[in-house]
Design an enzyme around this catalytic site. Structure first.
Site, PDB file in Angstrom:
ATOM      1  N   LYS A  35      50.100   4.024  66.128  1.00 51.29           N
ATOM      2  CA  LYS A  35      51.443   3.539  66.483  1.00 51.29           C
ATOM      3  C   LYS A  35      52.461   4.084  65.478  1.00 51.29           C
ATOM      4  CE  LYS A  35      52.795  -0.726  65.128  1.00 51.29           C
ATOM      5  NZ  LYS A  35      54.029  -0.769  64.326  1.00 51.29           N
ATOM      6  N   ARG A  72      63.490  -6.611  54.501  1.00 49.38           N
ATOM      7  CA  ARG A  72      63.275  -5.193  54.848  1.00 49.38           C
ATOM      8  C   ARG A  72      64.613  -4.454  54.882  1.00 49.38           C
ATOM      9  NH1 ARG A  72      58.948  -4.798  59.629  1.00 49.38           N
ATOM     10  NH2 ARG A  72      58.606  -2.730  58.745  1.00 49.38           N
ATOM     11  N   ASP A 127      49.325  -3.630  56.219  1.00 50.84           N
ATOM     12  CA  ASP A 127      49.122  -3.968  57.629  1.00 50.84           C
ATOM     13  C   ASP A 127      47.717  -4.463  57.941  1.00 50.84           C
ATOM     14  OD1 ASP A 127      51.265  -1.264  58.787  1.00 50.84           O
ATOM     15  OD2 ASP A 127      51.700  -3.253  58.004  1.00 50.84           O
ATOM     16  N   ARG A 169      52.094  -5.051  71.058  1.00 51.29           N
ATOM     17  CA  ARG A 169      53.079  -4.187  70.410  1.00 51.29           C
ATOM     18  C   ARG A 169      52.376  -3.104  69.611  1.00 51.29           C
ATOM     19  NH1 ARG A 169      58.036  -6.690  67.354  1.00 51.29           N
ATOM     20  NH2 ARG A 169      58.194  -4.442  67.116  1.00 51.29           N
TER      21      ARG A 169
HETATM   22  C1  EPZ Z   1      56.392   0.957  57.851  1.00 54.85           C
HETATM   23  O1  EPZ Z   1      57.468   0.053  57.852  1.00 54.85           O
HETATM   24  C2  EPZ Z   1      55.453   0.500  58.944  1.00 54.85           C
HETATM   25  N1  EPZ Z   1      56.122   0.566  60.236  1.00 54.85           N
HETATM   26  C3  EPZ Z   1      54.996  -0.927  58.659  1.00 54.85           C
HETATM   27  O2  EPZ Z   1      54.048  -1.287  59.674  1.00 54.85           O
HETATM   28  C4  EPZ Z   1      54.288  -0.935  57.306  1.00 54.85           C
HETATM   29  O3  EPZ Z   1      53.916  -2.252  56.991  1.00 54.85           O
HETATM   30  C5  EPZ Z   1      55.232  -0.388  56.230  1.00 54.85           C
HETATM   31  O4  EPZ Z   1      55.711   0.925  56.599  1.00 54.85           O
HETATM   32  C6  EPZ Z   1      54.540  -0.262  54.872  1.00 54.85           C
HETATM   33  O5  EPZ Z   1      53.459   0.607  54.978  1.00 54.85           O
HETATM   34  C7  EPZ Z   1      56.245   1.771  60.844  1.00 54.85           C
HETATM   35  O6  EPZ Z   1      55.833   2.788  60.326  1.00 54.85           O
HETATM   36  C8  EPZ Z   1      56.908   1.769  62.193  1.00 54.85           C
HETATM   37  P1  EPZ Z   1      58.885   0.545  54.243  1.00 54.85           P
HETATM   38  P2  EPZ Z   1      58.811   0.397  57.015  1.00 54.85           P
HETATM   39  O7  EPZ Z   1      60.266   1.050  54.433  1.00 54.85           O
HETATM   40  O8  EPZ Z   1      58.991   1.857  56.930  1.00 54.85           O
HETATM   41  C9  EPZ Z   1      61.172  -1.640  50.765  1.00 54.85           C
HETATM   42  C10 EPZ Z   1      53.131  -2.642  61.374  1.00 54.85           C
HETATM   43  O9  EPZ Z   1      52.616  -3.771  61.393  1.00 54.85           O
HETATM   44  N2  EPZ Z   1      62.335  -0.869  51.225  1.00 54.85           N
HETATM   45  O10 EPZ Z   1      57.825   1.497  53.855  1.00 54.85           O
HETATM   46  O11 EPZ Z   1      59.921  -0.410  57.548  1.00 54.85           O
HETATM   47  C11 EPZ Z   1      60.720  -2.681  51.780  1.00 54.85           C
HETATM   48  O12 EPZ Z   1      61.433  -3.883  51.599  1.00 54.85           O
HETATM   49  C12 EPZ Z   1      54.393  -2.385  60.556  1.00 54.85           C
HETATM   50  O13 EPZ Z   1      52.687  -1.653  62.002  1.00 54.85           O
HETATM   51  C13 EPZ Z   1      63.470  -0.851  50.445  1.00 54.85           C
HETATM   52  O14 EPZ Z   1      63.527  -1.469  49.390  1.00 54.85           O
HETATM   53  O15 EPZ Z   1      58.413  -0.143  55.580  1.00 54.85           O
HETATM   54  C14 EPZ Z   1      59.257  -2.833  51.464  1.00 54.85           C
HETATM   55  O16 EPZ Z   1      59.098  -3.720  50.387  1.00 54.85           O
HETATM   56  C15 EPZ Z   1      54.858  -3.622  59.813  1.00 54.85           C
HETATM   57  N3  EPZ Z   1      64.559  -0.136  50.886  1.00 54.85           N
HETATM   58  C16 EPZ Z   1      58.842  -1.446  51.006  1.00 54.85           C
HETATM   59  O17 EPZ Z   1      60.058  -0.767  50.663  1.00 54.85           O
HETATM   60  C17 EPZ Z   1      64.520   0.592  52.042  1.00 54.85           C
HETATM   61  O18 EPZ Z   1      65.528   1.262  52.386  1.00 54.85           O
HETATM   62  C18 EPZ Z   1      58.121  -0.649  52.072  1.00 54.85           C
HETATM   63  O19 EPZ Z   1      58.929  -0.667  53.222  1.00 54.85           O
HETATM   64  C19 EPZ Z   1      63.333   0.571  52.805  1.00 54.85           C
HETATM   65  C20 EPZ Z   1      62.250  -0.164  52.384  1.00 54.85           C
END
Ligand code: EPZ
Length: 442
Positions: free
Chosen positions: A22, A122, A308, A400
Site C-alpha cells: 500500500k 502528524r 505499522d 484500507r
Molecule cells: C508513512 O506515513 C506511512 N504512510 C505510515 O503508514 C507510517 O506509519 C509512517 O510513514 C512511518 O513509517 C504512508 O506511507 C502512506 P512520516 P507518513 O511523515 O509519511 C514526523 C499505515 O498504517 N513528521 O514518516 O505520514 C511525524 O510526526 C500508515 O500504513 C514531522 O515531524 O509518516 C512522525 O513522528 C500509518 N514533520 C514522523 O515524522 C513532517 O513534516 C514520521 O512521520 C512529517 C512527519
C-alpha cells in the site's frame, strides 16, 4: 459500517501470499502526475485507500483503470486541474503526496492540509520546508496549502525531523525534485523500501536519482518524464501481520510474495519471542509451539521494527510468558489499540511513552471497536487467539490497508465472518469513520 465476528482458538496452518505494498503504491500513483506517458502498475493492491487516491487523481485529470490481469493503468488526460478536493484528501492523509508532483508538473498545487489522525501528531512542516527550498512560493490559506513555482530549482534539502525522517515528505520532495532545474541533494531522506520503490519507478520513467536506500539522495533534474511499467514491491506490513497470525495462534504459516530483507528486524523480534523462522526465496515460514517469550520492542524508522506493526506485536505480547515493554519512536502516541485489547483481557499499562504489557495465559472474546487501520489488524489477531467469540465493530478500516485479510486468514483455518452492523448490534461507542471510497469496477 462492517463488523467482523471471529471465533478464536484455531491454530493457523498453510501458505498465503502477501499483496502489493500500500505504502509504495500510493506515492507512486501520486507521482504518475509527473508522467507525460501511460503508467502501468502491476501487483498494486485492491484497497480502499488505492480507490480513494484513484478518485482524487481523476479529479486532477489522471484517469485510471484496472485491466483483467489486475494491472492498474494511469494516464494523464488533462494537466489543467491543480486543486485537490478537500473531502478526498481529508479521507486519506497519503493524498497529500500529490502536492509535490502537481507543483513540479503543473506549476501550481492547492491541497488541503491533511486532517488529524488517530495515531498521533502528524505535521507536514518538513514537506513544506522541502518544497520551499526547491523554490516554491508556498502559503497556507484557510486550511489549504497553496504552492506555486514556474520552475523549481535544485537545492539542498534536509528532511530529518524530531522522530526521524518523513516517508511521505521524502516522497513529495523527491517527486518534485526530478523535474527541478539542476541538482537536488536530499539529506535525512527516508530509507524505507517504499521510497526505494518510488525512486525505481521514477528512474524507469526517466528520472536521474542516486543514493536510493540511503539517507542521502542526489537528483539531477530532467525536462520531463515518460510513462513506465512497474511492479510494486510486496507489502512488508501485511507479511508481518500474517506471520503474527501464525505466532499468536501457535501455528505454522508460510508467507510468499515477500521480500525477507525488508523484514530483518521483525524476524529478529519473532525469534526473540521464541518463534521458529525459516527464510526462503521470497518466502518466510513461521512456526510457534508455545506462548511467546516476553520481549522489549521499540518501533523505529527503517530498518527498525516498523511502527505499522507495533499494535499487532502488542496483541502477541499480551499472551507472552512474562512482562514486555513496547515503545514507538515514530508515533509515540500510537496507543488507541490498548483500551480495546484490554477488553479482550490484555493487561497493558501506559507509562509515559511506554506500554507495559503483563502477559496473560488467555484472552477472552468480547465486543471491541476499531480505531485505525493497524489497530484493527491487532484486534483481529487478538480475536484469533481469544477464547470464544470476538466482534470487531467499524472494521472497515481493515480494507484500507489489507486486501481480503479475513479471507486469507480463513484459508489458513481461521473462523472470521463479515457481518452487517445490524447483526453486530450497536458498537459501544461510534467513531466518525470514513465512508468507503467508490470501488473500482472489476
Ligand atoms: C508513512 O506515513 C506511512 N504512510 C505510515 O503508514 C507510517 O506509519 C509512517 O510513514 C512511518 O513509517 C504512508 O506511507 C502512506 P512520516 P507518513 O511523515 O509519511 C514526523 C499505515 O498504517 N513528521 O514518516 O505520514 C511525524 O510526526 C500508515 O500504513 C514531522 O515531524 O509518516 C512522525 O513522528 C500509518 N514533520 C514522523 O515524522 C513532517 O513534516 C514520521 O512521520 C512529517 C512527519
Amino acid at each position: 459500517m462492517d463488523a467482523l465476528r471471529i471465533t478464536g482458538g484455531q491454530r493457523l496452518h498453510g501458505t498465503v501470499a502477501a499483496g502489493g505494498s500500500k505504502n509504495a503504491t500510493l506515492p507512486i500513483m501520486a507521482a504518475s502526475i509527473l508522467c507525460d506517458g501511460p503508467v502501468v502498475l502491476s501487483a498494486a493492491p485492491w484497497l480502499t485507500d488505492v480507490c480513494t487516491l484513484a478518485e482524487l487523481l481523476r479529479h486532477l485529470g489522471v484517469e485510471s483503470q484496472r485491466d483483467l490481469a489486475g494491472d492498474l493503468h494511469l494516464c494523464t488526460a488533462d494537466i489543467t486541474p491543480t486543486t485537490a478536493p478537500t473531502g478526498l484528501v481529508r479521507r486519506m492523509r497519503a493524498s497529500f503526496c500529490v502536492l509535490g508532483p502537481l507543483l513540479a508538473r503543473r506549476g501550481r498545487a492547492v491541497v488541503p492540509l491533511p486532517g488529524g489522525c488517530n495515531i498521533g501528531h502528524r505535521p507536514v512542516d518538513l514537506h513544506l520546508a522541502g518544497l520551499t527550498a526547491l523554490g516554491a512560493n508556498l502559503r497556507i490559506d484557510r486550511g489549504f496549502v497553496i504552492a506555486e513555482a514556474r520552475q523549481l530549482q535544485g537545492a539542498k534539502v534536509e528532511l530529518r525531523g524530531p522522530n526521524g525522517s518523513t516517508v511521505t515528505g521524502t516522497a513529495n520532495v523527491l517527486s518534485a525534485a526530478v523535474l527541478a532545474r539542476g541538482t537536488t541533494i536530499i539529506t535525512g531522506a527516508a530509507t524505507e523500501p517504499e521510497i526505494v520503490d518510488l525512486g525505481r519507478f521514477l528512474i524507469a520513467a526517466g528520472a536521474i536519482i542516486e543514493g536510493l536506500g540511503t539517507d542521502t539522495l542526489e537528483i539531477t533534474g530532467v525536462e520531463g518524464l515518460a510513462g513506465a511499467q512497474h511492479e510494486v514491491i510486496p507489502d512488508r506490513i501485511e507479511a508481518a501481520t500474517l506471520l503474527l497470525a501464525a505466532a499468536i495462534t501457535r501455528g505454522t504459516v508460510s508467507v510468499t510474495h515477500v521480500r525477507p530483507e525488508h523484514l530483518t528486524a521483525v524476524l529478529e523480534a519473532f525469534s526473540a519471542a521464541g518463534a521458529l523462522v525459516a527464510v526462503g526465496n521470497h518466502k518466510i515460514t513461521l512456526h510457534a509451539e508455545n506462548r511467546p517469550l516476553p520481549i522489549d520492542l521499540i518501533a523505529r524508522p527503517y530498518p527498525g521494527v516498523p511502527t505499522d506493526v507495533q499494535a499487532q506485536f502488542m496483541a502477541l505480547l499480551a499472551l507472552a510468558d512474562g512482562a514486555s515493554v513496547i515503545a514507538d519512536d515514530v508515533f509515540p502516541e500510537r496507543s488507541l489499540h490498548l483500551a480495546e485489547l484490554a477488553r479482550l483481557g490484555a493487561r497493558i499499562e501506559r507509562r509515559d511513552r511506554l506500554a507495559l504489557i503483563e502477559g496473560v495465559h488467555r484472552l477472552s472474546g468480547a465486543e471491541v471497536t476499531a480505531t485505525d487501520l493497524r489497530a484493527t489488524a491487532a484486534l483481529v489477531l487478538a480475536g484469533l487467539a481469544a477464547r470464544g467469540e470476538t466482534v470487531i465493530h467499524e472494521a472497515e478500516y481493515l480494507q484500507r490497508g489489507y486486501e481480503n485479510l479475513p479471507e486469507k486468514l480463513n484459508q489458513l483455518g481461521a473462523k472470521i465472518t463479515r457481518i452487517s452492523p445490524t447483526q453486530a448490534g450497536a458498537p459501544r461507542f461510534s467513531r466518525q469513520s470514513r465512508k468507503p471510497a467508490t470501488h473500482f469496477t472489476r
